[in-house]
Design an enzyme around this catalytic site. Sequence first.
Site, mmCIF file in Angstrom:
data_model
loop_
_atom_site.group_PDB
_atom_site.id
_atom_site.type_symbol
_atom_site.label_atom_id
_atom_site.label_comp_id
_atom_site.label_asym_id
_atom_site.label_seq_id
_atom_site.Cartn_x
_atom_site.Cartn_y
_atom_site.Cartn_z
ATOM 1 N N SER A 90 0.808 -1.222 0.000
ATOM 2 C CA SER A 90 0.000 0.000 0.000
ATOM 3 C C SER A 90 0.838 1.267 0.000
ATOM 4 C CB SER A 90 -0.937 0.007 1.221
ATOM 5 O OG SER A 90 -0.194 -0.076 2.424
ATOM 6 N N HIS B 223 -0.215 6.490 6.119
ATOM 7 C CA HIS B 223 0.385 6.243 4.809
ATOM 8 C C HIS B 223 0.898 7.569 4.254
ATOM 9 C CE1 HIS B 223 -1.797 2.404 4.999
ATOM 10 N NE2 HIS B 223 -0.969 1.990 4.060
#
Length: 266
Positions: free
Chosen positions: A37, A247
């Site tokens: 990811s 992230h």
Amino acid sequence: MRTLKLLFAAVLAFVAVAFTAPGSHAAEGKYVALGDSYTVAVGTNTYDNPDDACRRGPTSYTRLWAAAHPNVGFVEAACSGATTADVLSTQVGQLTADTSLVTVQVGGNDVGFVDVLKNCILTADDDDCLAGVEAAKAAANSQLSPQLSKTYAAVRAAAPSAKVIVVGYPRLYTIGGDCGILGLSDKERTALNSAADTLAEIMSARSKEAGFTFLDARPVFDPHTICSGNSEWVTSLEWEKLNESYHPNVEGHRDGYLAALNPLMG
């Protein structure tokens, strides 16, 4: 007569090359992006298809580099949630002998780092959070380390002439920064940072053994981590979109990863 025909064919071939339209060039190598990811668009909130489990999008560092090098072929094999086993089973097969450049960023999912983060967020007990972090670090040493060696060996076998760059993960927090006492404690933040340190140490060692280049993301992101007081390049906890949390955001991909990778990738 045969000699004249051969000469005529040679002249035609020369003319075809000489009058190729400006800007039309053969591909200058091939770049394949492998990973999880952090490699795709998670954290940017911009996707090709929000319903696609891989969650790829136009502002990931891999896409940005490819867009700036249109004469290089590009294959986006990376997918959100990938482990080293996934890279081996579904991504390495997209490498070919003519692959000239590879980035690979994988490992966090192997040690259950997402679950560790969620546990630290949801538990009120520092010790419970710290125990989860230590378990993840132990798994990184005992399980992830040999899996990375296996993964890197497979990458080299499939792309024997490629330049391979192993991309690391950043620390998430500035300790003693501007976050105050709300949310995670500095004790928990320090523990989570130590997990990033363990991952970096293992990835660096295994990539060196494989003859690959390692990009340590920690010094790149440290001035822009959560609580830094500067522009943040990683997303914090987002209750309404938990899967966007922790992230790299658009700036993290562009100003962090891409800027650091440009001199390495060429």
